[in-house]
Scaffold this motif. Structure first.
Motif, mmCIF file in Angstrom:
data_model
loop_
_atom_site.group_PDB
_atom_site.id
_atom_site.type_symbol
_atom_site.label_atom_id
_atom_site.label_comp_id
_atom_site.label_asym_id
_atom_site.label_seq_id
_atom_site.Cartn_x
_atom_site.Cartn_y
_atom_site.Cartn_z
ATOM 1 N N GLN A 42 96.543 52.434 -53.044
ATOM 2 C CA GLN A 42 97.790 52.177 -52.371
ATOM 3 C C GLN A 42 97.934 51.095 -51.392
ATOM 4 O OE1 GLN A 42 99.324 56.386 -52.133
ATOM 5 N NE2 GLN A 42 100.569 55.483 -50.265
ATOM 6 N N PHE A 43 96.836 51.062 -50.401
ATOM 7 C CA PHE A 43 96.887 49.948 -49.321
ATOM 8 C C PHE A 43 96.300 48.939 -49.967
ATOM 9 C CE2 PHE A 43 96.273 53.698 -46.312
ATOM 10 C CZ PHE A 43 97.558 53.698 -45.783
ATOM 11 N N GLU A 44 95.452 48.659 -50.838
ATOM 12 C CA GLU A 44 95.041 47.492 -51.428
ATOM 13 C C GLU A 44 96.203 46.743 -52.121
ATOM 14 O OE1 GLU A 44 91.733 47.087 -50.624
ATOM 15 O OE2 GLU A 44 90.953 45.511 -51.977
ATOM 16 N N ASN A 45 97.112 47.495 -52.601
ATOM 17 C CA ASN A 45 98.242 46.716 -53.533
ATOM 18 C C ASN A 45 99.208 46.440 -52.719
ATOM 19 O OD1 ASN A 45 96.593 46.900 -55.820
ATOM 20 N ND2 ASN A 45 97.140 49.032 -56.174
ATOM 21 N N ASP A 46 99.268 47.027 -51.288
ATOM 22 C CA ASP A 46 100.509 46.831 -50.555
ATOM 23 C C ASP A 46 100.512 45.586 -49.586
ATOM 24 O OD1 ASP A 46 102.495 46.850 -48.722
ATOM 25 O OD2 ASP A 46 102.268 49.016 -48.103
ATOM 26 N N ARG A 93 86.062 47.500 -51.943
ATOM 27 C CA ARG A 93 87.523 47.176 -51.462
ATOM 28 C C ARG A 93 87.646 45.774 -50.759
ATOM 29 N NH1 ARG A 93 91.083 50.743 -53.850
ATOM 30 N NH2 ARG A 93 89.526 52.383 -54.517
ATOM 31 N N ARG A 94 88.548 45.094 -50.816
ATOM 32 C CA ARG A 94 88.419 43.763 -50.348
ATOM 33 C C ARG A 94 89.327 43.647 -49.143
ATOM 34 N NH1 ARG A 94 91.549 40.164 -54.490
ATOM 35 N NH2 ARG A 94 90.137 38.426 -53.718
ATOM 36 N N LYS A 95 90.229 44.428 -48.851
ATOM 37 C CA LYS A 95 90.611 44.701 -47.271
ATOM 38 C C LYS A 95 89.608 45.091 -46.322
ATOM 39 C CE LYS A 95 95.476 44.296 -48.931
ATOM 40 N NZ LYS A 95 96.869 45.098 -48.842
ATOM 41 N N PRO A 96 89.612 44.873 -44.923
ATOM 42 C CA PRO A 96 88.881 45.478 -44.044
ATOM 43 C C PRO A 96 88.869 46.909 -43.925
ATOM 44 C CG PRO A 96 89.906 43.476 -43.165
ATOM 45 C CD PRO A 96 90.506 43.901 -44.705
ATOM 46 N N LEU A 97 88.026 47.774 -43.784
ATOM 47 C CA LEU A 97 88.219 49.082 -43.986
ATOM 48 C C LEU A 97 87.056 49.387 -42.340
ATOM 49 C CD1 LEU A 97 88.892 52.024 -45.002
ATOM 50 C CD2 LEU A 97 86.843 51.783 -46.515
ATOM 51 N N PRO A 202 94.601 36.233 -46.255
ATOM 52 C CA PRO A 202 93.576 35.550 -47.319
ATOM 53 C C PRO A 202 92.146 35.179 -46.208
ATOM 54 C CG PRO A 202 95.587 34.569 -47.652
ATOM 55 C CD PRO A 202 95.717 35.621 -46.649
ATOM 56 N N SER A 203 92.278 34.815 -45.122
ATOM 57 C CA SER A 203 91.223 34.457 -44.384
ATOM 58 C C SER A 203 90.252 35.486 -43.985
ATOM 59 C CB SER A 203 91.468 33.410 -43.201
ATOM 60 O OG SER A 203 92.229 34.210 -42.346
ATOM 61 N N VAL A 204 90.880 36.786 -43.850
ATOM 62 C CA VAL A 204 90.423 37.777 -43.453
ATOM 63 C C VAL A 204 89.345 38.402 -44.689
ATOM 64 C CG1 VAL A 204 90.652 40.344 -43.178
ATOM 65 C CG2 VAL A 204 91.844 38.702 -41.670
ATOM 66 N N MET A 206 88.433 36.753 -47.174
ATOM 67 C CA MET A 206 87.472 35.769 -47.667
ATOM 68 C C MET A 206 86.083 35.831 -46.746
ATOM 69 S SD MET A 206 89.459 32.265 -48.715
ATOM 70 C CE MET A 206 90.817 32.153 -49.914
ATOM 71 N N THR A 207 86.573 36.132 -45.434
ATOM 72 C CA THR A 207 85.450 36.337 -44.196
ATOM 73 C C THR A 207 84.686 37.618 -44.774
ATOM 74 O OG1 THR A 207 86.914 35.224 -42.706
ATOM 75 C CG2 THR A 207 85.113 36.275 -41.715
ATOM 76 N N LYS A 208 85.566 38.611 -44.798
ATOM 77 C CA LYS A 208 84.634 39.808 -45.437
ATOM 78 C C LYS A 208 83.831 39.637 -46.740
ATOM 79 C CE LYS A 208 85.593 44.229 -47.625
ATOM 80 N NZ LYS A 208 85.937 45.549 -47.381
ATOM 81 N N GLU A 209 84.353 38.788 -47.673
ATOM 82 C CA GLU A 209 83.592 38.716 -48.447
ATOM 83 C C GLU A 209 82.483 37.904 -48.545
ATOM 84 O OE1 GLU A 209 85.860 37.024 -51.937
ATOM 85 O OE2 GLU A 209 84.243 37.002 -53.477
ATOM 86 N N CYS A 210 82.314 36.867 -47.515
ATOM 87 C CA CYS A 210 81.209 35.851 -47.304
ATOM 88 C C CYS A 210 80.202 36.844 -46.316
ATOM 89 C CB CYS A 210 81.773 34.690 -46.311
ATOM 90 S SG CYS A 210 82.699 33.519 -47.358
#
Ligand code: HXC
Length: 257
Positions: A42-46, A93-97, A202-204, A206-210
């Motif tokens: 839910q949060f990932e898609n919001d 997950r791609r958003k920070p947790l 997007p920068s958040v 991408m930073t997490k992914e890196c």
């Protein structure tokens, strides 16, 4: 969406999930992990959510995987069901947790906290991988993530003895980013989450992914990956806005695109 084992709310651009099985010190059964994944979906898609906080109670973040659910399990079942594989979805997950940990974070609870991007701990937090006392071993990444977080000597000692670490030791060892008095933990974690959520999403992401790439690749490949991602961020409107705002001596107005 209604849940039985977690509480879900939003605070501005932050999603807050509270593990809520007080009768079992938030022990993680399959229902908890399923509901956690649904809330995270839910949060990932919001697009209005920029960061998520995961917490428990002041007594327990989570006292482990649910031993009562596991006691009668047999190999064919756990193998065919890929028991506890839903935890892998949380890690992807791609958003920070952010984990806000008070009280016990043991076994699967410690592993769940380590799956999060970083841990803020209350001064009463206790971390450990006590599976060895049950005749088993960590099964949600504990041997891997704990060792990466605090090094082989301490991780091996903890996994082989099952002893617990207090918040101060966990911070000194690098498992925990910051410690707060227990009554301030959630408020302080939400403040940090709001700061992260105010940045360009997007920068958040991408930073997490890196940063996570560190655990999967060599330095040269990791730097190359970072460079490519850095180049690609020039395709976002927020890059122009962020730099323009600096030049014009004003706050950026990120649109998260
Ligand atoms: C199921 C649990 C539980 C758990 C606590 N409870 N931990 N139920 N699974 N992991 C239940 C207790 O049975 C009890 O319910 C209630 O929660 C309160 O717990 P108490 O033991 O009475 O509380 P306290 O005396 O304060 O002791 C707290 C504690 C202890 C030190 C955290 O509960 C404890 O040692 N728990 C187990 C910790 C552990 O071994 N974790 C690792 C699990 S294995 P009732 O109804 O009985 O009173 C694991 C594997 C991961 O995580 C890999 C999976 C693939």
């Amino acid at each position: 969406m209604s849940f039985e084992t977690i509480l879900v709310e939003t605070r501005d651009r932050v999603g807050l999930i509270t593990l809520n099985r007080p009768q079992a010190l938030n022990a993680l059964n399959t229902q908890v992990l399923d509901e956690l994944n649904q809330a995270l979906d839910q949060f990932e898609n919001d697009p209005a959510i920029g960061c998520v906080v995961l917490t428990g109670s002041s007594k327990a973040f989570a006292a482990g995987a649910d031993i009562k659910q596991m006691v009668d399990l047999q190999y064919p079942g756990v193998f065919m069901d890929d028991f506890f594989s839903p935890a892998d979805r949380i890690a992807n997950r791609r958003k920070p947790l952010i984990a806000a940990v008070a009280g016990y974070a043991l076994g699967g609870g410690c592993e769940l906290a380590m799956i999060c991007d970083f841990i803020y701990a209350a001064d009463n937090a206790r971390f450990g991988q006590p599976e060895i006392n049950l005749g088993v071993l960590p099964g949600i990444g504990g041997t891997q993530r704990l060792t990466r977080a605090i090094g082989k000597a301490k991780a091996m000692e903890m996994c082989l003895t099952g002893r617990q670490m207090d918040a101060r030791e966990a911070e000194q060892a690098g498992l925990v980013a910051k410690i707060f008095p227990v009554d301030q933990l959630l408020e302080e974690t939400l403040k940090t989450a709001q700061v992260i959520a105010s940045k360009s999403l997007p920068s958040v992401m991408m930073t997490k992914e890196c940063v996570n790439r560190v655990f999967e690749t060599s330095l040269a490949e990791g730097v190359r990956f970072e460079r490519r991602v850095f180049h690609s961020i020039f395709a976002t409107a927020d890059q122009t806005e962020g730099m323009q705002a600096f030049v014009e001596k004003r706050q950026p107005n990120f649109k998260h695109n």
